[in-house]
Write an enzyme that holds these catalytic residues in place. Structure first.
Site, PDB file in Angstrom:
ATOM      1  N   GLY A 149      10.600   2.729  12.706  1.00  0.00           N
ATOM      2  CA  GLY A 149       8.530   3.439  12.020  1.00  0.00           C
ATOM      3  C   GLY A 149       8.389   2.429  11.615  1.00  0.00           C
ATOM      4  O   GLY A 149       8.368   1.638  11.919  1.00  0.00           O
ATOM      5  N   CYS A 150       7.215   2.789  10.912  1.00  0.00           N
ATOM      6  CA  CYS A 150       6.599   1.584  10.354  1.00  0.00           C
ATOM      7  C   CYS A 150       7.121   0.065   9.178  1.00  0.00           C
ATOM      8  O   CYS A 150       6.524  -0.965   9.855  1.00  0.00           O
ATOM      9  CB  CYS A 150       5.243   2.623   9.457  1.00  0.00           C
ATOM     10  SG  CYS A 150       5.865   3.170   7.963  1.00  0.00           S
ATOM     11  N   TYR A 151       7.784   0.751   8.326  1.00  0.00           N
ATOM     12  CA  TYR A 151       8.183  -0.392   7.582  1.00  0.00           C
ATOM     13  C   TYR A 151       9.051  -0.837   8.748  1.00  0.00           C
ATOM     14  O   TYR A 151       9.151  -2.574   7.781  1.00  0.00           O
ATOM     15  CB  TYR A 151       8.768   0.443   6.703  1.00  0.00           C
ATOM     16  CG  TYR A 151       8.071   1.215   4.652  1.00  0.00           C
ATOM     17  CD1 TYR A 151       7.199   0.406   4.849  1.00  0.00           C
ATOM     18  CD2 TYR A 151       8.278   1.986   4.895  1.00  0.00           C
ATOM     19  CE1 TYR A 151       6.319   0.017   4.039  1.00  0.00           C
ATOM     20  CE2 TYR A 151       7.811   2.664   3.347  1.00  0.00           C
ATOM     21  CZ  TYR A 151       6.997   2.015   2.762  1.00  0.00           C
ATOM     22  OH  TYR A 151       6.556   2.026   1.695  1.00  0.00           O
ATOM     23  N   THR A 154       6.879  -2.889  10.858  1.00  0.00           N
ATOM     24  CA  THR A 154       6.731  -4.464  10.223  1.00  0.00           C
ATOM     25  C   THR A 154       7.727  -6.124   9.481  1.00  0.00           C
ATOM     26  O   THR A 154       7.597  -6.760   9.911  1.00  0.00           O
ATOM     27  CB  THR A 154       5.927  -3.804   9.065  1.00  0.00           C
ATOM     28  OG1 THR A 154       5.311  -2.792   9.033  1.00  0.00           O
ATOM     29  CG2 THR A 154       4.579  -4.871   8.407  1.00  0.00           C
TER      30      THR A 154
END
Length: 341
Positions: A149-151, A154
């Protein structure tokens, strides 16, 4: 040419995925599914696709998907993917799952953080974590990719070079992350209702966000050889920002010895030199720099003896649909960058 299916086509991530695949020279979208009873057309759910694809959604049927596609992208809610993945895999369909259902290797940890049992533990054993920058060699032969996912992308990309070289303490790592509203999905919720979130900045999931064990698990794998098996522990605090898309994380870590910004920047450049979608930059990155792209921008600073890593990416692309296409490219023998520049 590889025929593909989009299972769960109504959300923002599915829209971005369709847009990427429409310009992919080696992919053909043959079927899309939706749980909506009226079987809407893709361009009715996503008007930006008008004139670009002529396809009506169908209710999910594993036989239909298997007859039409070799690879299925699952853009389903957490908990729904593991209900359909075994059906698809038993029919020979390779799966790229964009939910969190296959990201945690321990079903007990999954049950603890997602509040329901995992029903496909054998899939958990076989799934490959689909972050190409770290697991590129394992992705091509896999039949089940746990798309990150995005979190998590990152945070993991920000910390991986430091953990892999055992340069920082493995507890007390702070990840302060901020995401645009599209990260919450398309389904209406009070917290993402315009009058609630506009002109407001708020933290959520403090101390109990579901991405915490995922970040710790993957970083533990990255640093297994250098850290003697010591676990990684992070304090992860997400925030909702009143913008459409993008994530920015500021990460704080305690170095084990003296460090300089110059040496750390060189470390990051060397670590990611073969990764086309990670840009190690001297400036302080902002979400507009990576918006509508598959890039993750990173920089490093040393402040009062502590290491700060600032990272940002587009949550719908490098944080979801874009990395899914990276994984598809690796699985099907295309250049990793195909359809992503």
């Amino acid at each position: 040419m590889t025929d593909v299916a989009i299972v769960g086509a109504s959300g923002y991530t599915a829209r971005e995925l369709v847009q990427l695949l429409l310009r992919h020279p080696g992919a053909r979208i043959r079927v899309a599914t939706s749980r909506q009873d009226d079987a809407p057309r893709l361009d009715a759910m996503h008007p930006s696709l008008a004139g670009r694809i002529d396809l009506a959604c169908r209710p999910f049927d594993a036989d239909l998907v298997a007859e039409s596609a070799r690879v299925a992208f699952l853009a389903l809610p957490h908990g729904a993917s593991m209900a359909v993945t075994p059906e698809l895999r038993s029919r020979g369909v390779r799966v790229i799952d964009l939910s969190a259902d296959y990201r945690l290797s321990d079903p007990k940890v999954y049950a603890d953080w997602y509040d329901h049992p995992h029903t496909d533990p054998s899939g958990l054993d076989e799934a490959v974590y689909g972050l190409p920058e770290l697991f590129r060699e394992a992705i091509p032969p896999s039949g089940l990719i746990a798309n990150p996912g995005c979190y998590t992308s990152t945070s993991i990309l920000a910390l991986a070079p430091l953990v892999s070289r055992d340069l920082i303490g493995r507890s007390g790592i702070i990840i302060d992350a901020k995401s645009g509203v599209s990260g919450a999905g398309r389904s209406p919720k009070l917290t993402t209702h315009y009058p609630e979130c506009n002109e407001s900045l708020s933290a959520y999931g403090v101390g109990r966000h579901r991405h915490t064990p995922e970040i710790e698990q993957v970083l533990g794998e990255v640093g297994r050889e250098t850290g003697g098996g010591a676990p990684v522990e992070v304090i992860f605090t997400p925030h909702l920002v009143p913008m459409d898309r993008g994530i920015l994380a500021t990460v704080y870590a305690e170095p084990k010895g003296p460090v300089t910004e110059h040496d750390l920047m060189e470390l990051y450049r060397e670590f990611y030199k073969a990764c086309p979608f990670v840009r190690v930059v001297g400036r302080l990155p902002s979400t507009k720099d990576s918006a509508y792209s598959n890039f993750c921008d990173l920089t490093v600073r040393v402040v009062r003896g502590r290491i700060l890593v600032i990272a940002c990416l587009d949550n719908l692309l490098k944080g979801a649909a874009g990395v899914a296409v990276q994984n598809f490219n690796l699985m099907t023998g295309h250049e990793e960058t195909t359809a992503l520049f």
